[in-house]
Motif scaffolding. Structure first.
Motif, PDB file in Angstrom:
ATOM      1  N   ASN A 133       0.814  -1.202   0.000  1.00 35.26           N
ATOM      2  CA  ASN A 133       0.000   0.000   0.000  1.00 35.26           C
ATOM      3  C   ASN A 133       0.854   1.261   0.000  1.00 35.26           C
ATOM      4  N   GLN A 134       1.993   1.185   0.665  1.00 42.09           N
ATOM      5  CA  GLN A 134       2.864   2.364   0.770  1.00 42.09           C
ATOM      6  C   GLN A 134       3.717   2.572  -0.482  1.00 42.09           C
ATOM      7  N   ASN A 164       4.260   2.324  -4.822  1.00 37.62           N
ATOM      8  CA  ASN A 164       3.410   2.626  -5.978  1.00 37.62           C
ATOM      9  C   ASN A 164       3.192   1.421  -6.884  1.00 37.62           C
ATOM     10  N   PHE A 165       2.693   0.338  -6.345  1.00 43.01           N
ATOM     11  CA  PHE A 165       2.340  -0.774  -7.219  1.00 43.01           C
ATOM     12  C   PHE A 165       1.073  -0.418  -7.984  1.00 43.01           C
ATOM     13  N   LYS A 193      -5.363   0.598   1.182  1.00 41.76           N
ATOM     14  CA  LYS A 193      -6.229   1.778   1.116  1.00 41.76           C
ATOM     15  C   LYS A 193      -6.254   2.381  -0.278  1.00 41.76           C
ATOM     16  N   ARG A 194      -5.213   2.152  -1.044  1.00 44.34           N
ATOM     17  CA  ARG A 194      -5.167   2.727  -2.383  1.00 44.34           C
ATOM     18  C   ARG A 194      -6.132   1.985  -3.301  1.00 44.34           C
ATOM     19  N   ASN A 195      -6.637   2.749  -4.263  1.00 42.17           N
ATOM     20  CA  ASN A 195      -7.664   2.207  -5.147  1.00 42.17           C
ATOM     21  C   ASN A 195      -7.016   1.671  -6.436  1.00 42.17           C
ATOM     22  N   THR A 219      -6.559   8.079  -7.051  1.00 40.48           N
ATOM     23  CA  THR A 219      -7.544   8.120  -5.973  1.00 40.48           C
ATOM     24  C   THR A 219      -7.592   9.525  -5.373  1.00 40.48           C
ATOM     25  N   PRO A 232       0.557   7.149   3.342  1.00 44.14           N
ATOM     26  CA  PRO A 232       1.850   7.773   3.074  1.00 44.14           C
ATOM     27  C   PRO A 232       2.172   7.647   1.587  1.00 44.14           C
ATOM     28  N   ALA A 259       4.568   7.013  -0.977  1.00 43.57           N
ATOM     29  CA  ALA A 259       5.919   6.455  -1.021  1.00 43.57           C
ATOM     30  C   ALA A 259       6.811   7.218  -1.984  1.00 43.57           C
TER      31      ALA A 259
END
Lengths: 326, 326
Positions: A119-120, A122-123, A143-145, B2, B54, B56
């Motif tokens: 999540n942290q 940038n995948f 949490k990222r979409n 997002t 956060p 990254a």
């Protein structure tokens, strides 16, 4: 910090391009409407020149994309997991995506920890062979979409597409085959079923054909043949033909290695699930359910590319990849 | 993109902190000497508040660190590779590093492609089980100056520390043991030796004891037992006691499965290399070289942490992890 990295500072880009730091910042934030096309191009050129090594962090700020796909599997030791990854890899690479592999090592907490880490970073997408059963647990940490696909196991409360093997159907077909051959009692040999959907489905399919099937749950340290023999002795009439159905390759392996020494009763037949060639090399006579994890990976890779290429991609909620019975 | 990501723009941080975009840019570039401590703290707080997730990429611009270690292995299907990774993982995680796994799938070109990708991302370190033989090939693609350790195989022209198994010594000891037991001829069974340092070392060690050893190189599709039998028939006097020494677990497996059917001559003994428990489960009577890939991973993990924690860490050029003969 290397010399190359030092050169990448926004200050230096701004001064080389003859624009303000604010303009470079806007460029990095993708606010291209607030500068001329010529300026944007000049900044890009300067960044390209200075970035003898492309600075991924700067580019990611700009494009919000890393071209990396996080693949989280239950255990990299399992051939099943590594083949899924290889299938994904073979497809994703054709469109310039690089899948990278994370190992939860069979630990639900480790799974959530890794999702925090993913999540942290940038995948661009996540593919997961989940251990946790509830999608909401995973969503709490992711949490990222970004596009997500689950593979192999079903999640509760999930809106993510999933790719699974036809565990229930193939297991039921194999069970019916042996019932028709006169095997009247089945012994299910499995790791503890718990909440693992694949194990639950396979056991349920056997029980749909053999309602009185014996269930032997074993742990890593158990002597599997000994436990199975004890259960057969307790549950089964000596005149019955017995089918031993092992739900995992390693369990079939443990039973197959010394099968005729361990089970001298010729009315006992062994079948089960295989992923690799090992069992076929050891005992070419066994008929086994052969899953197709590589193909599951290929299918998953194709679906994740659809999701990455279009916000409106329509991907089926469940895609079933058929297993073979060989 | 997002909503969270949108909020992270430098513009918004600047306006919330009441400073210029240039100041935020300087902060992100670590140029803290050009602002008051109070300002830096305010910007950090704003970033913390706004970054519900956060960011990254922003943090990496600031700290130049991702806390991720790239681990590139020769083939994730091999138990040997996956155990090395698990060993690294267990150690790295204690200091907050997350190892991620890349699979070269046995392909030298894929290895260089992946190193390009790793080079473009902000990995803090690289651990590699190399396919390419020349370190300069790898250096050409890994331009960033991050700590590197090679594992399992030796590179030519390398300045990077390496962790290897004691292939030569253990193989020589085992060969000497069987020579002392009256086995006067050895047959080496291996995948094509080519330039793979592990295979070369093991074959050389056997030949140091058995200068006339027969060499059988096999491919994936070959019938291994058939090729070995043909070579024994051609090379060996019927009265000799023969040691078959297979240099890889899968080859031992193929020979062990039907050993007494394939090799009816009781004067033939099988030994070789094992990584997993499979062979011990199938044939508990075999004496095998048991490598310790998990321990190799742990050792590699400890060394990479030393390099990450200190620019002046002194790490030995070669660390040997002993194999067992069981």
């Amino acid at each position: 910090m290397t010399d190359e990295n030092k050169k990448n500072s926004i200050d230096k880009v701004a001064s080389a391009a003859g624009v303000s730091i604010a303009t470079v910042s806007r460029f990095l934030n993708g606010q291209l409407d607030r500068m001329s096309e010529k300026t944007a191009k000049r900044i890009q050129n300067i960044i390209d020149e200075m970035n003898y090594v492309p600075n991924a962090a700067a580019r990611q700020l700009m494009t919000k994309t890393s071209k990396m796909i996080a693949v989280v599997v239950a255990n990299i030791e399992d051939y099943f997991s590594s083949e899924i990854f290889k299938g994904i890899d073979g497809i994703a690479i054709t469109e310039g995506y690089t899948p990278v592999l994370f190992d939860t090592n069979g630990d639900e907490q480790q799974e959530l920890y890794l999702i925090d880490k993913i999540n942290q970073q940038n995948f661009d997408a996540l593919i997961i062979q989940p251990l946790n059963v509830d999608a909401n647990m995973i969503k709490k940490h992711l949490k990222r979409n970004i596009p997500v696909i689950t593979v192999d196991r079903l999640l509760e409360n999930s809106e993510w597409p999933t790719v699974v093997s036809d565990n229930y159907d193939v297991t039921k077909n194999v069970s019916n085959y042996y019932l028709s051959k006169g095997y009247t009692h089945a012994v299910i040999v499995t790791e503890p079923i718990g909440t693992v959907s694949t194990r639950r489905d396979r056991a349920a399919a056997i029980k749909s054909v053999y309602p009185d099937a014996s269930l032997v749950e074993v742990n890593a340290k158990d002597n599997v043949a000994k436990k199975v023999k004890a259960r057969i002795f307790a549950d089964v009439d000596k005149k019955e033909k017995i089918l031993i159905f092992a739900l995992k390759e390693r369990l079939v392996l443990k039973l197959a290695a010394r099968f005729r020494q361990d089970f001298t009763n010729a009315n006992i037949k062994l079948t089960g699930f295989a992923e690799s060639d090992v069992l076929f090399e050891i005992n070419p006579g066994l008929k086994l359910v052969r899953q197709n994890p590589f193909k599951m990976g290929v299918t998953t890779g194709e679906l994740i590319l659809s999701l990455l290429n279009s916000d409106e991609a329509s991907v089926p909620a469940v895609t079933v990849v058929k297993a073979d019975y060989l």
